[in-house]
Design an enzyme around this catalytic site. Structure first.
Site, PDB file in Angstrom:
ATOM      1  N   CYS A   1       0.840  -1.241  -0.052  1.00 36.85           N
ATOM      2  CA  CYS A   1       0.031   0.078   0.009  1.00 36.85           C
ATOM      3  C   CYS A   1       0.828   1.314   0.037  1.00 36.85           C
ATOM      4  CB  CYS A   1      -0.833  -0.111   1.243  1.00 36.85           C
ATOM      5  SG  CYS A   1      -2.677   0.395   1.004  1.00 36.85           S
TER       6      CYS A   1
ATOM      7  N   TYR B   1      -6.593   5.516  -4.407  1.00 36.00           N
ATOM      8  CA  TYR B   1      -7.371   5.492  -3.257  1.00 36.00           C
ATOM      9  C   TYR B   1      -7.207   4.000  -2.466  1.00 36.00           C
ATOM     10  CZ  TYR B   1      -8.099  10.352  -3.769  1.00 36.00           C
ATOM     11  OH  TYR B   1      -8.104  11.626  -3.868  1.00 36.00           O
ATOM     12  N   CYS B   2      -6.099   3.728  -1.668  1.00 36.93           N
ATOM     13  CA  CYS B   2      -6.136   2.223  -1.065  1.00 36.93           C
ATOM     14  C   CYS B   2      -6.657   2.132   0.287  1.00 36.93           C
ATOM     15  CB  CYS B   2      -4.614   2.095  -0.974  1.00 36.93           C
ATOM     16  SG  CYS B   2      -4.286   0.299  -0.511  1.00 36.93           S
ATOM     17  N   MET B   3      -7.908   1.843   0.300  1.00 39.96           N
ATOM     18  CA  MET B   3      -8.659   1.915   1.554  1.00 39.96           C
ATOM     19  C   MET B   3      -8.722   0.483   2.366  1.00 39.96           C
ATOM     20  SD  MET B   3      -9.861   5.118   1.511  1.00 39.96           S
ATOM     21  CE  MET B   3      -8.048   5.362   1.051  1.00 39.96           C
TER      22      MET B   3
END
Length: 208
Positions: free
Chosen positions: A19, A174-176
């Site tokens: 990430c 957008y790494c959620m």
């Protein structure tokens, strides 16, 4: 004990790599510019509100004990302690049907399936938030890296990070964390948390 310590070090390195990005945005030099929802940082145009430019606090603010009463143990770890769930552990990775991803902390709309893509990292990934003011961006220098942390704009709860290595049209990823969000498919009944938020903020009701 040595094996446990070695495992934790390897795990931390993996999370940082999966990430993360090779790009390291520099600190903005223009502190006097007019506040907008999309800013260029390190040559990359990120979508969100920079925490350093917020003129007031978050609408939803509670003590740690109050947050613990509202959230599950996993949710509190991620949302309030900036933790990271295990890669490929969230059912939200496989979501493809039309719907909206809401903050598990407040019920605020954050992302839609139309901007979701398979990043291969093991975390739900999106090209942009549902609106420019849905998220707050904050420079994060932990783990020896420079990253851009993503928070929900209603409570400042940690969602994940955003990187400049995503697909078109934004070039962003957008790494959620899945545990930081609630998914509601189009036409499904809204959870109480989401319903209460949208009743208070009808202008933010998603249009699918």
């Amino acid at each position: 004990m040595k094996k446990v310590i070695s495992y934790l070090i390897v795990l931390s390195a993996f999370v940082g790599f999966a990430c993360s990005s090779n790009s390291q945005p520099s600190q903005s030099q223009n502190a006097d510019r007019e506040e907008t929802a999309a800013h260029t940082k390190g040559g990359v145009k990120y979508i969100g509100i920079w925490a350093s430019e917020m003129k007031s606090g978050y609408e939803y603010e509670f003590s740690d004990s109050e947050w613990k009463d509202k959230l599950s143990e996993d949710e509190f770890y991620i949302l309030r302690e900036a933790g990271t769930e295990r890669a490929f552990s969230s059912p939200l990775n496989k979501i493809k049907e039309a719907g909206v991803f809401y903050s598990a902390a407040t019920g605020q709309p954050l992302f839609t399936t139309s901007t979701k893509f398979e990043s291969g990292t093991g975390w739900p990934s999106f090209t942009q938030p549902i609106s420019e003011k849905a998220v707050v961006l904050k420079e994060d220098n932990t783990y020896g890296m420079t990253r851009i942390e993503v928070l929900d704009s209603s409570s400042g709860s940690h969602l994940g990070h955003v990187f400049p290595d995503g697909p078109k049209p934004t070039g962003l990823r957008y790494c959620m964390n899945g545990d930081a969000m609630l998914f509601v498919a189009k036409g499904d009944k809204l959870p109480a948390l989401v319903k209460e938020y949208l009743e208070k903020h009808p202008e933010e009701k998603p249009e699918l």
